[in-house]
Scaffold this motif. Sequence first.
Motif, PDB file in Angstrom:
ATOM      1  N   PHE D  53       0.824  -1.204   0.000  1.00 39.81           N
ATOM      2  CA  PHE D  53       0.000   0.000   0.000  1.00 39.81           C
ATOM      3  C   PHE D  53       0.862   1.258   0.000  1.00 39.81           C
ATOM      4  O   PHE D  53       0.473   2.288  -0.544  1.00 39.81           O
ATOM      5  CB  PHE D  53      -0.977  -0.013   1.177  1.00 39.81           C
ATOM      6  CG  PHE D  53      -2.167  -0.893   0.919  1.00 39.81           C
ATOM      7  CD1 PHE D  53      -3.009  -0.619  -0.154  1.00 39.81           C
ATOM      8  CD2 PHE D  53      -2.430  -2.001   1.712  1.00 39.81           C
ATOM      9  CE1 PHE D  53      -4.091  -1.436  -0.419  1.00 39.81           C
ATOM     10  CE2 PHE D  53      -3.514  -2.821   1.442  1.00 39.81           C
ATOM     11  CZ  PHE D  53      -4.343  -2.543   0.372  1.00 39.81           C
ATOM     12  N   SER D  56       1.775   1.781  -3.447  1.00 39.00           N
ATOM     13  CA  SER D  56       0.662   2.317  -4.230  1.00 39.00           C
ATOM     14  C   SER D  56       0.387   3.774  -3.882  1.00 39.00           C
ATOM     15  O   SER D  56      -0.202   4.497  -4.667  1.00 39.00           O
ATOM     16  CB  SER D  56      -0.594   1.495  -3.980  1.00 39.00           C
ATOM     17  OG  SER D  56      -1.109   1.806  -2.704  1.00 39.00           O
ATOM     18  N   LEU D  58      -1.376   4.577  -1.190  1.00 36.40           N
ATOM     19  CA  LEU D  58      -2.572   4.653  -0.350  1.00 36.40           C
ATOM     20  C   LEU D  58      -2.190   4.833   1.115  1.00 36.40           C
ATOM     21  O   LEU D  58      -2.944   5.392   1.890  1.00 36.40           O
ATOM     22  CB  LEU D  58      -3.435   3.400  -0.527  1.00 36.40           C
ATOM     23  CG  LEU D  58      -4.114   3.275  -1.888  1.00 36.40           C
ATOM     24  CD1 LEU D  58      -4.764   1.921  -2.041  1.00 36.40           C
ATOM     25  CD2 LEU D  58      -5.133   4.385  -2.078  1.00 36.40           C
ATOM     26  N   VAL D  73       8.980   9.107  -5.241  1.00 32.88           N
ATOM     27  CA  VAL D  73       7.526   9.228  -5.321  1.00 32.88           C
ATOM     28  C   VAL D  73       6.883   9.114  -3.944  1.00 32.88           C
ATOM     29  O   VAL D  73       5.675   9.004  -3.825  1.00 32.88           O
ATOM     30  CB  VAL D  73       6.918   8.137  -6.251  1.00 32.88           C
ATOM     31  CG1 VAL D  73       7.420   8.322  -7.656  1.00 32.88           C
ATOM     32  CG2 VAL D  73       7.218   6.749  -5.726  1.00 32.88           C
ATOM     33  N   GLU D  75       5.940  10.905  -1.593  1.00 28.97           N
ATOM     34  CA  GLU D  75       4.772  11.697  -1.176  1.00 28.97           C
ATOM     35  C   GLU D  75       3.800  11.955  -2.318  1.00 28.97           C
ATOM     36  O   GLU D  75       2.884  12.776  -2.192  1.00 28.97           O
ATOM     37  CB  GLU D  75       5.250  13.032  -0.593  1.00 28.97           C
ATOM     38  CG  GLU D  75       5.727  12.874   0.834  1.00 28.97           C
ATOM     39  CD  GLU D  75       6.586  14.031   1.246  1.00 28.97           C
ATOM     40  OE1 GLU D  75       6.267  15.157   0.837  1.00 28.97           O
ATOM     41  OE2 GLU D  75       7.582  13.808   1.953  1.00 28.97           O
ATOM     42  N   LEU D  76       3.991  11.250  -3.389  1.00 26.10           N
ATOM     43  CA  LEU D  76       3.124  11.475  -4.544  1.00 26.10           C
ATOM     44  C   LEU D  76       1.790  10.746  -4.336  1.00 26.10           C
ATOM     45  O   LEU D  76       1.758   9.658  -3.779  1.00 26.10           O
ATOM     46  CB  LEU D  76       3.836  10.936  -5.789  1.00 26.10           C
ATOM     47  CG  LEU D  76       3.411  11.518  -7.119  1.00 26.10           C
ATOM     48  CD1 LEU D  76       3.621  13.013  -7.155  1.00 26.10           C
ATOM     49  CD2 LEU D  76       4.214  10.861  -8.234  1.00 26.10           C
ATOM     50  N   ALA D  77       0.706  11.413  -4.773  1.00 22.67           N
ATOM     51  CA  ALA D  77      -0.613  10.796  -4.622  1.00 22.67           C
ATOM     52  C   ALA D  77      -0.705   9.549  -5.500  1.00 22.67           C
ATOM     53  O   ALA D  77      -0.050   9.468  -6.535  1.00 22.67           O
ATOM     54  CB  ALA D  77      -1.697  11.788  -5.014  1.00 22.67           C
ATOM     55  N   PRO D  78      -1.498   8.579  -5.086  1.00 26.96           N
ATOM     56  CA  PRO D  78      -1.549   7.284  -5.793  1.00 26.96           C
ATOM     57  C   PRO D  78      -1.814   7.437  -7.290  1.00 26.96           C
ATOM     58  O   PRO D  78      -1.165   6.763  -8.101  1.00 26.96           O
ATOM     59  CB  PRO D  78      -2.690   6.545  -5.115  1.00 26.96           C
ATOM     60  CG  PRO D  78      -3.106   7.334  -3.966  1.00 26.96           C
ATOM     61  CD  PRO D  78      -2.392   8.619  -3.942  1.00 26.96           C
ATOM     62  N   GLU D  79      -2.773   8.315  -7.614  1.00 27.75           N
ATOM     63  CA  GLU D  79      -3.174   8.369  -9.013  1.00 27.75           C
ATOM     64  C   GLU D  79      -2.081   8.939  -9.899  1.00 27.75           C
ATOM     65  O   GLU D  79      -2.134   8.826 -11.122  1.00 27.75           O
ATOM     66  CB  GLU D  79      -4.473   9.172  -9.166  1.00 27.75           C
ATOM     67  CG  GLU D  79      -4.369  10.631  -8.778  1.00 27.75           C
ATOM     68  CD  GLU D  79      -4.662  10.886  -7.311  1.00 27.75           C
ATOM     69  OE1 GLU D  79      -4.544   9.937  -6.518  1.00 27.75           O
ATOM     70  OE2 GLU D  79      -4.995  12.039  -6.962  1.00 27.75           O
ATOM     71  N   LYS D  80      -1.057   9.535  -9.283  1.00 27.14           N
ATOM     72  CA  LYS D  80      -0.013  10.142 -10.109  1.00 27.14           C
ATOM     73  C   LYS D  80       1.208   9.252 -10.214  1.00 27.14           C
ATOM     74  O   LYS D  80       2.210   9.624 -10.808  1.00 27.14           O
ATOM     75  CB  LYS D  80       0.369  11.490  -9.519  1.00 27.14           C
ATOM     76  CG  LYS D  80      -0.761  12.488  -9.694  1.00 27.14           C
ATOM     77  CD  LYS D  80      -0.522  13.780  -9.014  1.00 27.14           C
ATOM     78  CE  LYS D  80      -1.769  14.648  -9.169  1.00 27.14           C
ATOM     79  NZ  LYS D  80      -1.835  15.688  -8.161  1.00 27.14           N
ATOM     80  N   ARG D  81       1.135   8.069  -9.621  1.00 21.72           N
ATOM     81  CA  ARG D  81       2.305   7.218  -9.627  1.00 21.72           C
ATOM     82  C   ARG D  81       2.347   6.305 -10.843  1.00 21.72           C
ATOM     83  O   ARG D  81       3.351   5.638 -11.073  1.00 21.72           O
ATOM     84  CB  ARG D  81       2.329   6.355  -8.361  1.00 21.72           C
ATOM     85  CG  ARG D  81       2.508   7.172  -7.127  1.00 21.72           C
ATOM     86  CD  ARG D  81       2.813   6.310  -5.931  1.00 21.72           C
ATOM     87  NE  ARG D  81       2.915   7.166  -4.757  1.00 21.72           N
ATOM     88  CZ  ARG D  81       3.403   6.754  -3.598  1.00 21.72           C
ATOM     89  NH1 ARG D  81       3.799   5.503  -3.437  1.00 21.72           N
ATOM     90  NH2 ARG D  81       3.465   7.584  -2.590  1.00 21.72           N
ATOM     91  N   GLY D  82       1.263   6.236 -11.551  1.00 20.35           N
ATOM     92  CA  GLY D  82       1.224   5.348 -12.699  1.00 20.35           C
ATOM     93  C   GLY D  82       1.292   3.882 -12.292  1.00 20.35           C
ATOM     94  O   GLY D  82       2.069   3.101 -12.826  1.00 20.35           O
ATOM     95  N   ILE D  83       0.484   3.548 -11.328  1.00 17.67           N
ATOM     96  CA  ILE D  83       0.490   2.158 -10.880  1.00 17.67           C
ATOM     97  C   ILE D  83      -0.876   1.531 -11.128  1.00 17.67           C
ATOM     98  O   ILE D  83      -1.881   2.225 -11.276  1.00 17.67           O
ATOM     99  CB  ILE D  83       0.781   2.070  -9.362  1.00 17.67           C
ATOM    100  CG1 ILE D  83      -0.105   3.079  -8.622  1.00 17.67           C
ATOM    101  CG2 ILE D  83       2.232   2.294  -9.075  1.00 17.67           C
ATOM    102  CD1 ILE D  83      -0.517   2.608  -7.293  1.00 17.67           C
TER     103      ILE D  83
END
Lengths: 330, 343, 468, 356
Positions: D53, D56, D58, D73, D75-83
Motif C-alpha cells: 500500500f 501504491s 494509499l 515518489v 509523497e506522490l498521490a496514488p493516481e499520479k504514480r502510474g500504478i
Amino acid sequence: MKDLENKELLNQEEVTEVVEVEEAKALAAIDLNKEKARDKRAKIVGAILSYTFLTICAFFAFLPFYWMVISSLKPEYEYRRSVPTFFPHEFYFKNYAAVLSQTDTGSSGSFLQIIVNTLVVGLVSTSIGLVVIVITSYALARMEFKGKNLLFTLMLATMMIPGEMFTLTNYLTVSKWGWNDTFTVLILPFLVSIYYIYLLRNNFKQIPNSLYQAAKVDGLSDAGYLVKVMVPLTAPTLISVTLLKFIATWNSYIWPRLVNTQSWQLITNWVTRGFPDRGAKLYNGLYGTTMALTTLRMAAVCMVSLPLFILFIAFRKYIMHGVSKSGTKG
Amino acid sequence: MSDETLALQNKNNSQKPSSKKFWDFLKSQRGWLFVLPAVVLMAIFTFYPIINAFVGAFKENYQALHLEGEKGYTGWGFENFVRVLKGDTGTGGASFMQCLFNTFVFTFISVPLSTLLALLISVGLTRIKVLQKAYQTVFFLPYLTNALAMGAVFATFFTIVGTSRNVETYGLMNNFLSLFGIKPVDWIGSGSPAWHWGSLNVPWAKYIVAIIYEVWSGLPFKILILFSALQNVNKQYYDAAKIDSASKSTVLWKITAPLISPMLSYLLITGLMGGMKQYSAIVGIFGADMGIDYDMGTMVGYIYQYIEKGATGFAFAGSLLLFAVIMVFTGINLIVSKKTVHY
Amino acid sequence: MKKSILSVLLMVFLAALMVGCERQQATDYDKTIIFYSSQGDKLQGLTKLAIDAFEEKYPGWKVTHTPQGGYDDVRDKIVSDLQGGLQPDLAYCYADHVALYLQTGKVVDMAKLINSTQTVLDKDEKEVVIGYTAEEIADFVPGYYAEGKAQNFANYKDYGYDDDSMFMLPFVKSTELLYVNETALIKAGFKNADGSAKVATTWDELWSQGATLVKKYPTATVLGYDSEANWFITMCQQNGWGYTSTSADNHYLFNNEHTKAWLEELAGYYTKGYIVTQMDYGAYTSNLFTKGADDGGVIYCIGSSGGASYQATDLFQWGVYAIPGSRQEDGSINKSVISQGPNLVMLECGRCSSDEAKELKKQMTFLFLKELLNPVFQAQFSIDSGYNPSTQSTYQVDAYVEHLAGKTITARACVVAKTLTNDFFTSPAFVGSSGARTQVGNALNFAVTGQKTAAKALADAYANCGGK
Amino acid sequence: MKITIQDLTKTFPARHKGDKEVTAVNMMNIDIPSGKLVGLLGPSGCGKSTTLFMLSGLESPTSGHILFDEEDVTELAPEKRGIGLVFQNYALYPHMTVEQNIMFPLVNMRIPKPEAKERALDAARLVQIEELLNRKPSELSGGQQQRVAIARALVKMPNVLLLDEPLSNLDARLRLQTREEIKRIQRETGITTVFVTHDQEEAMSICDIMVVMKLGIVQQIGEPQAIYDDPENLFVANFLGTPPINIFKGQIKNGGVFIGDEEIMKTKHEDQEVYVGIRPEGFIYSPSGVLSLDVDHIEVMGRDKSVVSISKYSTKPTVRSIIDADVKLEDAPVLKFNLKKNKVFLFNAETEERIR
C-alpha cells in the motif's frame, strides 16, 4: 478554468510518464516536485473546503435555535431594531416570567397544569404502550398461532395508510363514547405503534433460537424467557422506542387540539396559543399592547424545546440509534 | 379473577378428558392472548376507521353533525369526490387542487434538495476527523424539534414588522439579502407576492419559506442515515478509485452515490411520503389558516379543515384522495428504484 | 400453566389501567350547566361572581364555565361536541355559529323560555318566574335583540323552528369607532372655527385630508382599519351595494360593480400610503394609533369599541367619533355601523337522563342566562371589558353612570357607541356566512395591496364561497 | 520501471491508550529491477500488505523513501504514480459493468471514449474476458472477477502492477491456473509487478524475486530457488518448502555436529548450541547412516514415500523424510539415514542466524 488546467496537466503527466519515460526524466523530476507541492496544497484546500462547507451548513442548521434563544432574551424594542442584533444588549428574563405567568387562559390550563397533563399522558402512554408493543412483538416473533401471518400482514399494510384517515373516525368514536376531556382519549388510540412492533419483532427474531431452547432446558417459561432474556437483549431498542414515544407525546398537537379543551391539552397546544393568529394578542400584560410579541413567543418556544434537548443530551446514543434504525428497517 | 378462571379451566380439564384435545388446541393458540390488547385497540382505532373512511367517503353530503334521527347523508355515490376535486364544497376554505399543488411543490422541491444537501454534508462529515461528532450532533438537532415551535421561529426570520410607510424591521432574511443588494420581500405577510394561474395561487415567496423550512427539518434524518450508509461502504472502493485517478467529484457521483443508492432511494420514498403529509410546520409558520385564505394549504390541512367544519363526507373523500396519491407515489417509486438501484 | 397465569394477570392489569383512565370524569349532566365562553382571566373572575350567585340561589345546581380560547375555538369545540352529544348548555356565539348549530336541531328556541310564565323555587322556596316580562324585553337595545330572531337566519324552517323562534340573546356588544389623533389633525391645519380638530365625517372627507396628512407626516399612515371584512361589509351596508342575503338561491351578492370600483379606489389610496389594515400590519392597528403621527403611526384608527383601552395614550390629544359615513344621492349621510360582540346561545342537553330532566335543565340554564344579563352584572362586566351592555337599564346603574362620566377613552367609547344605537346593523346568518366574511376581508387585502386586481379578488372570493 | 525502497518504515499509532505503537514495516531496503515479478512473502502481520500500500501511495510511510526509477515518489498521490493495483477482494464497482469497470481509470484520465473502449477491449483480451464485458461483477465467478480486476489495473498501462493477495479468494484449482495466468500476463506486458502473498508455494512458483518478511523486517531477498537452497535464518528456512524443513536441537562439539549422541557431520565452526535444519529430501536411507530415527509410520505417495518418525531432538512433533519410492526399507522400528550436505543448515540457537 482550474479543471481545464488539471486536465491538461493530467494528460501531460500521462504522456511524460507512460510514453516518453526515458526522455522526460529530467523534466519529470521538476514536475514531480511541483506535483507533490500541489498534492499537499490540494489536501489542505480539501480539508479547508470540507470544514468551511460543514461549518456554513452547521451555522444554518443551528441558526434557528440561536435566534430562538437570543430573541427570547431580548426586550421587544431591541428585537424590532431594523438591523438585528446578534447578541442581546440587555438580557430580559422578564419574557419568561411573563410567559409562565400567562394567565389569560386562566383555569383553562396554566403552565403547571399543562406540564402535568403532558407528563401524565407521556408516562402512562409510554409505559403501557411499551408493554403492549413487547408482548405483541413477542407473540409475533416467537409464538405460533392460527392467523398469525395474516394478522402481521394486515398490520404492516396499515402502515401504508396515512394517519389522517383514522383521525376523523377516531374523533367521532371518542366523541360518541364521551371521552372528550380525558387523558384516556390522548393515550388509548396511540398505544399500538405498528412500526415499533415491527421493529421489535425483527429484533426478537434475530435472537438465535438456540437461546430459547437453552432457556427451555433451564426451565424458563415463555413469559420468563421474554422478561429475562429477550427484553434485556433488546434493551437498546426498547430504550429508543421509549424515548421516541415520549417525544411524540411531547410534540403531539393535532389530536389533543381536536378532542380536548384547553385544560386537557398538551404542551404544544399551550405553546401554540401564543402564536400568530389569535393567541398572541392575549399577551398584553407586559407591554400594555396587543402586539403579537415575538420575544414572548420565542420564550415559550424555548421552554417547550428545552426538555427535548435535555433528553437528547442525556440519551443521544439511544435516540440516534432508534432513529437510524427506523431508517434502515423501514 | 384470574385465579377463578384458572380453577375453572383446571376443573374442566380433569372432569372431561374428552375436551383435552380442545384444551390443547386452545393452549396452542395462546399467542392470541399476547396480541389481544393490540388487536382490540387496532380493531377500534385502525381497522374500523379505515373501513369507515372508505364507506363514509361515498355517503353524499355526509355530515356527522346533522339532524338527529336522520341518517346524516343524502345517498350513495361519488359526489363527495367530484365536489372536492372541483373545489365546489359550498363552504369556502381551502381548495383541494390548491392544497394538492402546494403539497407537490413543497415536496418535489424540498425532498430532492434536502437529500442532495444531506448527501454532501454526510460526505463532508466522512472526510473530516476532528470535531466529526460535534458536527454530527449539530446536524441532528433539528430532528428533535417541534414543528410548530420551530415554524414560529422561521416565521420571525421572514416577517416584516411595521407599515409600508414605516418599517420597523425587515426581518433577518431581508437584512441578509440586502447585503447583496436585493430589495426586501414581504415573505409571509399579507402583501406576499404571488402569481395566479386561473384559480390557482402560486405564492412563491411563501413557497420559498416553506421549502427552506422543509429542507432544514428534513436534513437531520437524512444525514444520519446517509452518514451511516457511507461508513458502511467498503473503503477499498475509495482506494481503488484513487488508484484509478478518479477526482473527488467523480468518486462522489460515480462511486459513492451509486453504492449508497438503496439508502438514497429509501430516503426519497419516505421523504416524498412524509412530504405528502405535511401540515404542522405550515401551521407553525403561516398560522392556523395556513397563509391567507389557505393559499398555503396542504392535503392534510385540507382534511383537518373539513373535520373541524363537520363536513364529514368531504373530509373522508379528501383523506381517500390523499391515500391514493401516496399509493401512486409509492408505486412509482418502487418501480423506479428497482430500475436504478444497484442491488 | 404459570405462563397462562402471568398473561392473564397482564391482561387484567391492562384492563384495570384502561378502566382507570376512563373513570376520570363523573359529571351529573342533569344538574350541571356547562357554559363555554372566550373570556380571558379578568372576565372569568367576574363571571365567577354570577355563577356563585346562581349556585347559591339554586342549591344542587352547578355551573361549569369552560373558556375555550377565541370565538372560533368555541365554535370548533361545539361542532365537535355536538357529534358526541357533549354540547354545552350555554355558549358564547356569533350568528353564523348558530346558523351552523341550527342544522342539528339542538339549538334551544328561547322564545318559549322568554315567554314562559312557569316558575321554579329558589333556596328560600320563593317562586321565580322563568320568562321575561314585556318591559324587560323592551329593555334590550332593539338592534341587539333583533339579531337573535329567526328571520335573520336562513332555512330555519327546515330544522323545525318557526317565525317566532329566538335563537340567541345579546350578551355584551361592541361596535366600530373612529379613534382620532386630534393633535395631528390640528397641526396639519384641519381645525374648526373654534380651534377643535376637524374630523372627517364621511369617507370622501377623510380621503381628501389624506394628501396633506401624508405630506405633513412622512412616516405616518392616514387610516388604520382593524378589520378588513368589517370595512367591506359596512361599505356595502352604507351604500346599499349588497353583501349577502338569507335567500338560499343566492347568498352572495358582494361581487358587483360598486364593490369593484370601491376596491380599486382603495388600492389607489394604499399606494399613496393612506391605508394600513390589520392583515397588512400583522397586528391590531391600535398599536399604530398610540405611536403618534411622528413615529410612523396612524392618524385615524377604526377599531372595536371593546378594544378602546388599547387606543389609550397620553402622547397627544385623542378623540372618539362615529366612523365616517357615505353620502347618499339625496345628500344625506348613511352612518351605518356594524354591531358585534358575543351573543348567548342555548343548546339542548345531550346526555340528560330523561326528557323531564332535559326540560328542567333548559329552564335553569335560562335562569343562569338571566343572571348574566342582569343590569348590575352587565354594568360591571361592561366597565371591565369595555363592551357595551345589551340592556338600556344598565345605563342607569350607578356604577356605570359613574364610569361613563369618566375621562378615560373606554368611557368615551361607551358614550359614543351609545349614540349609535340606531345605526347598528348585523348581516344575515347562514351556513357559510362567516366564510363570506373571511373572503371579503381577503379580497380587500388582495386588492388593496395590489396582489390581485379588484375584479379578480372579488371573483376569487365569490368562487371560494361556493357561489355560482 | 525500477523500484527502489530505501529505509522504508511505517508505524501505526496505538489503537487504545496504553498500547504500544505498532511498527508494521521497519527500515526496509529493496531494489526491484525493472520488468521483474516480485513476491512479498510472509505470515500475516509481517507488513507485506503495508509495503504494497505504501508502494501504491494509499499509505504514506513514516520515514524512508520509495523511488520509481530515479524519482522519489514517496509523497506522490496514488493516481499520479502510474500504478495498477489489484485488491484482495478485487473492489470491482458493483454498479458498473465489466467494461465500465475497466474503462473507469481511462475515463478519469479523460481519454477519449473510442480509444478508452479499444484499450479496455485490449486489456480484456489480455486477461481473456472479452466476452464478459457487458456483465455486472455480481454475475461473474471469482476467477472472472479476478481477471476483471487485473484488466482494470492494466488498462492504463501502469509502470508498476501491484497485486494484494491476488489468489487468496480463489479455490485450489483456480489458484493454480490463475497464477500461471499472472505469470503469463506479466511476461507479455513486461510490467514490473509486485504481489503480496502468504503462500510460499505460490510465491516460489511464479516469482522472479522473492522478499521474505517477518514482523516488518525483511529476512531475505533473492530468487526463490536461491532462498530455498540458501536460507539466511531459521525463519526463512522454516517458512519455505513443503513439507517443511525438519528442525533438530543440536550442538557443535569438537568440530562435529551432533544431534543427541550422533555426529551427523563434521564442521569447522566453534562449539555452540545450534538448530539443525534438514530438508525432507535431504535424507538418504542407509543402514549405516549417521542419524537414526524412530519410525512412526510410512506414507506412500507414489513417486516417493515419506518416512514419518519421531525424534526427541526435533522441535516439531514429527520428522518427515522423503525418499525414492524404489528404495526398499527394512521393517524395523529404527531406521538410519545419511544426509545430503546441501540440504542441511545450521542455525545459531540464540540468534537463529545461519551458521555458514
